[in-house]
Motif scaffolding. Sequence first.
Motif, PDB file in Angstrom:
ATOM      1  N   TYR A  27      81.931  27.063  27.717  1.00  0.00           N
ATOM      2  CA  TYR A  27      81.791  26.224  26.873  1.00  0.00           C
ATOM      3  C   TYR A  27      80.872  25.676  26.513  1.00  0.00           C
ATOM      4  O   TYR A  27      79.853  25.411  26.084  1.00  0.00           O
ATOM      5  N   PHE A  28      80.997  24.667  27.997  1.00  0.00           N
ATOM      6  CA  PHE A  28      79.110  23.931  28.458  1.00  0.00           C
ATOM      7  C   PHE A  28      77.714  24.882  28.415  1.00  0.00           C
ATOM      8  O   PHE A  28      77.295  24.115  28.232  1.00  0.00           O
ATOM      9  N   SER A  29      78.064  25.777  28.874  1.00  0.00           N
ATOM     10  CA  SER A  29      77.503  26.348  29.014  1.00  0.00           C
ATOM     11  C   SER A  29      76.303  26.550  27.704  1.00  0.00           C
ATOM     12  O   SER A  29      75.177  26.787  27.340  1.00  0.00           O
ATOM     13  N   PHE A  30      77.902  27.355  26.978  1.00  0.00           N
ATOM     14  CA  PHE A  30      76.707  27.713  25.909  1.00  0.00           C
ATOM     15  C   PHE A  30      76.106  26.589  24.965  1.00  0.00           C
ATOM     16  O   PHE A  30      75.589  26.353  24.512  1.00  0.00           O
ATOM     17  N   CYS A  31      76.287  25.219  25.016  1.00  0.00           N
ATOM     18  CA  CYS A  31      76.851  23.657  24.917  1.00  0.00           C
ATOM     19  C   CYS A  31      74.602  24.321  24.681  1.00  0.00           C
ATOM     20  O   CYS A  31      73.561  23.161  24.284  1.00  0.00           O
ATOM     21  N   ILE A  32      74.232  23.396  26.016  1.00  0.00           N
ATOM     22  CA  ILE A  32      73.688  23.336  26.919  1.00  0.00           C
ATOM     23  C   ILE A  32      72.627  24.666  26.188  1.00  0.00           C
ATOM     24  O   ILE A  32      71.434  24.518  25.663  1.00  0.00           O
ATOM     25  N   GLY A  33      72.862  26.168  26.422  1.00  0.00           N
ATOM     26  CA  GLY A  33      72.190  26.400  25.727  1.00  0.00           C
ATOM     27  C   GLY A  33      71.213  26.258  25.032  1.00  0.00           C
ATOM     28  O   GLY A  33      70.509  26.444  23.826  1.00  0.00           O
ATOM     29  N   GLU A  34      72.608  26.139  23.715  1.00  0.00           N
ATOM     30  CA  GLU A  34      72.074  25.529  22.142  1.00  0.00           C
ATOM     31  C   GLU A  34      71.375  24.874  21.916  1.00  0.00           C
ATOM     32  O   GLU A  34      70.402  24.327  21.048  1.00  0.00           O
ATOM     33  N   PHE A  35      71.237  23.335  22.276  1.00  0.00           N
ATOM     34  CA  PHE A  35      70.527  22.193  22.903  1.00  0.00           C
ATOM     35  C   PHE A  35      69.095  23.267  23.494  1.00  0.00           C
ATOM     36  O   PHE A  35      68.061  22.462  22.448  1.00  0.00           O
ATOM     37  N   ILE A  36      68.931  23.593  24.413  1.00  0.00           N
ATOM     38  CA  ILE A  36      67.788  24.302  24.380  1.00  0.00           C
ATOM     39  C   ILE A  36      67.697  25.038  23.174  1.00  0.00           C
ATOM     40  O   ILE A  36      65.855  25.056  23.175  1.00  0.00           O
ATOM     41  N   ALA A  37      67.695  25.675  22.744  1.00  0.00           N
ATOM     42  CA  ALA A  37      67.568  26.551  21.290  1.00  0.00           C
ATOM     43  C   ALA A  37      66.617  25.777  21.069  1.00  0.00           C
ATOM     44  O   ALA A  37      65.679  25.769  19.878  1.00  0.00           O
ATOM     45  N   LEU A  38      67.367  24.788  19.954  1.00  0.00           N
ATOM     46  CA  LEU A  38      67.549  23.490  19.163  1.00  0.00           C
ATOM     47  C   LEU A  38      66.147  22.567  19.258  1.00  0.00           C
ATOM     48  O   LEU A  38      65.704  22.153  18.612  1.00  0.00           O
ATOM     49  N   THR A  39      65.540  22.904  20.069  1.00  0.00           N
ATOM     50  CA  THR A  39      64.941  21.894  21.179  1.00  0.00           C
ATOM     51  C   THR A  39      63.497  22.275  21.754  1.00  0.00           C
ATOM     52  O   THR A  39      62.543  22.265  20.485  1.00  0.00           O
ATOM     53  N   ILE A  40      63.962  22.979  22.656  1.00  0.00           N
ATOM     54  CA  ILE A  40      62.463  23.252  23.515  1.00  0.00           C
ATOM     55  C   ILE A  40      62.180  24.661  22.816  1.00  0.00           C
ATOM     56  O   ILE A  40      60.841  24.783  22.382  1.00  0.00           O
ATOM     57  N   LEU A  41      62.605  25.336  22.436  1.00  0.00           N
ATOM     58  CA  LEU A  41      62.025  27.332  21.201  1.00  0.00           C
ATOM     59  C   LEU A  41      62.095  26.870  20.825  1.00  0.00           C
ATOM     60  O   LEU A  41      60.981  27.344  19.874  1.00  0.00           O
ATOM     61  N   VAL A  42      61.886  25.967  19.736  1.00  0.00           N
ATOM     62  CA  VAL A  42      61.896  25.273  18.389  1.00  0.00           C
ATOM     63  C   VAL A  42      60.792  25.167  18.318  1.00  0.00           C
ATOM     64  O   VAL A  42      59.664  25.166  17.727  1.00  0.00           O
ATOM     65  N   TRP A  43      60.275  24.121  19.689  1.00  0.00           N
ATOM     66  CA  TRP A  43      59.029  23.142  19.565  1.00  0.00           C
ATOM     67  C   TRP A  43      58.378  24.285  20.087  1.00  0.00           C
ATOM     68  O   TRP A  43      56.825  24.643  19.909  1.00  0.00           O
ATOM     69  N   VAL A  44      58.762  25.625  21.489  1.00  0.00           N
ATOM     70  CA  VAL A  44      57.715  26.687  21.282  1.00  0.00           C
ATOM     71  C   VAL A  44      57.336  27.171  20.032  1.00  0.00           C
ATOM     72  O   VAL A  44      56.118  28.126  19.853  1.00  0.00           O
ATOM     73  N   GLN A  45      58.164  27.403  19.227  1.00  0.00           N
ATOM     74  CA  GLN A  45      57.824  28.482  18.083  1.00  0.00           C
ATOM     75  C   GLN A  45      56.666  27.680  17.642  1.00  0.00           C
ATOM     76  O   GLN A  45      55.800  28.106  16.335  1.00  0.00           O
ATOM     77  N   THR A  46      57.464  26.258  17.167  1.00  0.00           N
ATOM     78  CA  THR A  46      56.330  25.790  16.159  1.00  0.00           C
ATOM     79  C   THR A  46      54.780  24.979  16.705  1.00  0.00           C
ATOM     80  O   THR A  46      53.379  25.472  15.550  1.00  0.00           O
ATOM     81  N   GLN A  47      54.668  25.291  17.864  1.00  0.00           N
ATOM     82  CA  GLN A  47      52.938  24.826  18.492  1.00  0.00           C
ATOM     83  C   GLN A  47      52.476  26.383  18.856  1.00  0.00           C
ATOM     84  O   GLN A  47      51.236  26.081  18.593  1.00  0.00           O
ATOM     85  N   SER A  48      53.558  26.880  19.010  1.00  0.00           N
ATOM     86  CA  SER A  48      52.949  28.363  19.555  1.00  0.00           C
ATOM     87  C   SER A  48      52.773  29.810  18.604  1.00  0.00           C
ATOM     88  O   SER A  48      51.993  30.778  18.956  1.00  0.00           O
TER      89      SER A  48
END
Length: 251
Positions: free
Chosen positions: A150-171
């Motif tokens: 469950y902790f891993s899922f939360c970390i994955g969600e955090f990365i997805a909603l921050t870093i990956l969304v930023w990548v999608q927006t910028q690149s």
Amino acid sequence: MAIAAVGNNLITYVFDDMHFPLSKAANIVTNFVGTIFILPLLGGFISDSYLGSFWTMLIFGFVEITGFILLSVQAQLPQLRPPKCNMASKKDSCIEAQGFKANIFFVALYLVALGSGCIKPNMISHGADQFMKEDAKQSKKLSTYFNSAYFSFCIGEFIALTILVWVQTQSGMGIGFGVSAVAMAMGLLCLISGMIFYRNKPPQGSIFTPIARVLMAAISKRKQICPSNIETLCGSQVNETNHHKEASSLQ
């Protein structure tokens, strides 16, 4: 992680790049998310009845990757998208994605939904199958596993909603979809790497088979008359009591 990044930023791509009206774009995203949450029923059924959790995750993992690759290719190639225009401007007359372009988009989108939905119910259960509940030590480790997962899922969600969304927006969404495909591929490689060590629970067969047998038996015997003497019924308490008395007298 991969699916979270797509789902949370998808409406931007549907509206700005595919030029669907805002109401229609919101409906597309809602249907996509709803499909992901209803398909675990199918994934769990296939796993328990026919394939087992490992093969279900492996097969539908490749289905999901295929969807991500198609989305990435479409987002990168202008030929597969409507001409660029500003949807927020009333002066521009934007052309909505139709025909072949729309078909590619929806096929790719629902391949992702199918893969993700069928994988979801099997991830935790496959890990739990690796522990022997009869062993006290492994039983304690099982609770630790659930917490870690469950902790891993939360970390994955955090990365997805921050870093990956930023990548999608910028690149751009093409790069974002590509990153999701790479993340999914890495997950599948990790799954395959432990293939020879897994304790795989064998499928139990379709749950509908015994239900169908009961229904067929009930229908075929619906006109039979119940005997007046309950002692003749198989499994009746009176019959069992008599057999028990006879066995006791013989002893």
